[in-house]
Scaffold this active site. Structure first.
Site, PDB file in Angstrom:
ATOM      1  CE  LYS A 254      -1.758  -1.659   3.684  1.00  0.00           C
ATOM      2  NZ  LYS A 254      -2.517  -1.959   4.929  1.00  0.00           N
TER       3      LYS A 254
ATOM      4  CB  THR B 132      -6.036   7.816   7.491  1.00  0.00           C
ATOM      5  OG1 THR B 132      -5.026   8.239   8.431  1.00  0.00           O
ATOM      6  CG2 THR B 132      -6.193   8.870   6.408  1.00  0.00           C
TER       7      THR B 132
ATOM      8  N   GLY C  82      -7.681   3.019  10.768  1.00  0.00           N
ATOM      9  CA  GLY C  82      -8.299   1.771  10.334  1.00  0.00           C
ATOM     10  C   GLY C  82      -8.305   1.546   8.842  1.00  0.00           C
ATOM     11  CB  THR C  83      -6.752   3.270   5.928  1.00  0.00           C
ATOM     12  OG1 THR C  83      -5.459   3.358   6.545  1.00  0.00           O
ATOM     13  CG2 THR C  83      -7.439   4.604   6.016  1.00  0.00           C
ATOM     14  N   GLY C  84      -5.963   0.333   6.882  1.00  0.00           N
ATOM     15  CA  GLY C  84      -5.404  -0.970   6.533  1.00  0.00           C
ATOM     16  C   GLY C  84      -6.362  -2.105   6.825  1.00  0.00           C
ATOM     17  CB  CYS C  85      -8.565  -2.778   9.740  1.00  0.00           C
ATOM     18  SG  CYS C  85      -7.333  -2.665  11.045  1.00  0.00           S
TER      19      CYS C  85
END
Length: 283
Positions: free
Chosen positions: A179, A214, A216-219
């Protein structure tokens, strides 16, 4: 009677008391994409948008029990892992995944550091993640700092990013998505890099949104991939749609909290086609 219309998915991750990341973000994402979310809790965090203030890991038997009993009752179409914290948890989860034959659509989000800087994966667990979990995975979704740690390669340009992805593939995972939120370039695009075991590579770009919200964007991104895989999309298609999902979630900010606020988990569902138009594929 088996419901074949709404796929069942599972998240194996920690709880975020602030609701923006972890189990809570995953279940919101699953629901918004019309999949039925189940969960196995690995840890409870004392957390809000300002940071992580405490972590209580779950007992190993409770973790494996959750996975086993859900798998015994539901036909799980896809699984994602999030915060696993230490080596014993990773080993327990890996064994339960193999025991229940859940690895065919396994998305691994290598949660290492929270937005506020707190460590969510102990250093001695990194090798266990590489050797025990990655060989089971369909796709792993590290950000740039996580990809650097897991691959041992510093990423400051496109070539090093490719090298890091190639290194991660040597651990057995079928595909890698690095990412681009932690950018090394100065352009105004958020660029993710995809590479799989067959050598297929492409980048996905969307306009970069300058916002502190932003959390929790990865989750959320990995949960969206999981949901789309469960609905029958290929890995490449799932990643593309998940990129559009997270772009919409960041773009339509909620403005909640005094720190790194959560994303908007229902934004994509309001107009999926508009979200998809914001994502460009470069092969």
């Amino acid at each position: 009677m088996t419901n074949t219309h709404y796929p069942v998915v599972m998240t194996i991750a920690g709880s975020d008391s602030g609701g923006g990341a972890g189990i809570q973000a995953d279940l919101k994402t699953f629901m918004s994409l019309e999949t039925f979310g189940t969960s196995a809790l690995t840890a409870v965090t004392v957390q809000n948008t300002l940071g992580v203030h405490g972590i209580q890991p779950m007992d190993l038997e409770i973790i494996s029990g959750q996975i086993n009993h859900v798998a015994n009752d539901f036909q799980i179409q896809a699984v994602k892992t999030g915060m696993l914290h230490d080596s014993q948890v990773i080993q327990t989860v890996a064994e339960a995944i193999k025991q229940n034959n859940l690895q065919s659509r396994l998305v691994i989000d290598p949660v290492m550091i929270a937005k506020g800087g707190a460590s969510l994966l102990l250093e001695d667990a990194q090798d266990t993640l590489r050797t025990q979990l990655l060989p089971l995975g369909k796709v792993i979704t590290p950000n740039i700092p996580e990809a650097e740690v897991l691959s041992g390669i510093a990423i400051t340009n496109d070539y090093e990013r490719q090298q890091a992805a190639e290194k991660l593939l040597t651990f057995g995972v079928e595909a890698v998505v690095i990412k681009g939120g932690h950018r090394y370039s100065t352009d105004n695009l958020a660029e993710d890099y995809f590479l799989n075991q067959q050598g297929k590579a492409f980048t996905l770009t969307s306009p970069r949104i300058e916002t502190p919200h932003t959390h929790g964007t990865g989750c959320t991104f990995s949960a969206a991939i999981t949901a789309f895989l469960a609905k029958g999309l290929s890995v490449e298609e799932a990643v593309y749609h998940a990129k559009a999902y997270i772009h919409a979630a960041i773009s339509h900010t909620l403005g909640i909290g005094h720190g790194h606020g959560p994303t908007n988990h229902w934004a994509y569902a309001k107009d999926p086609q508009a979200a998809l138009k914001e994502v460009t594929i470069h092969e």
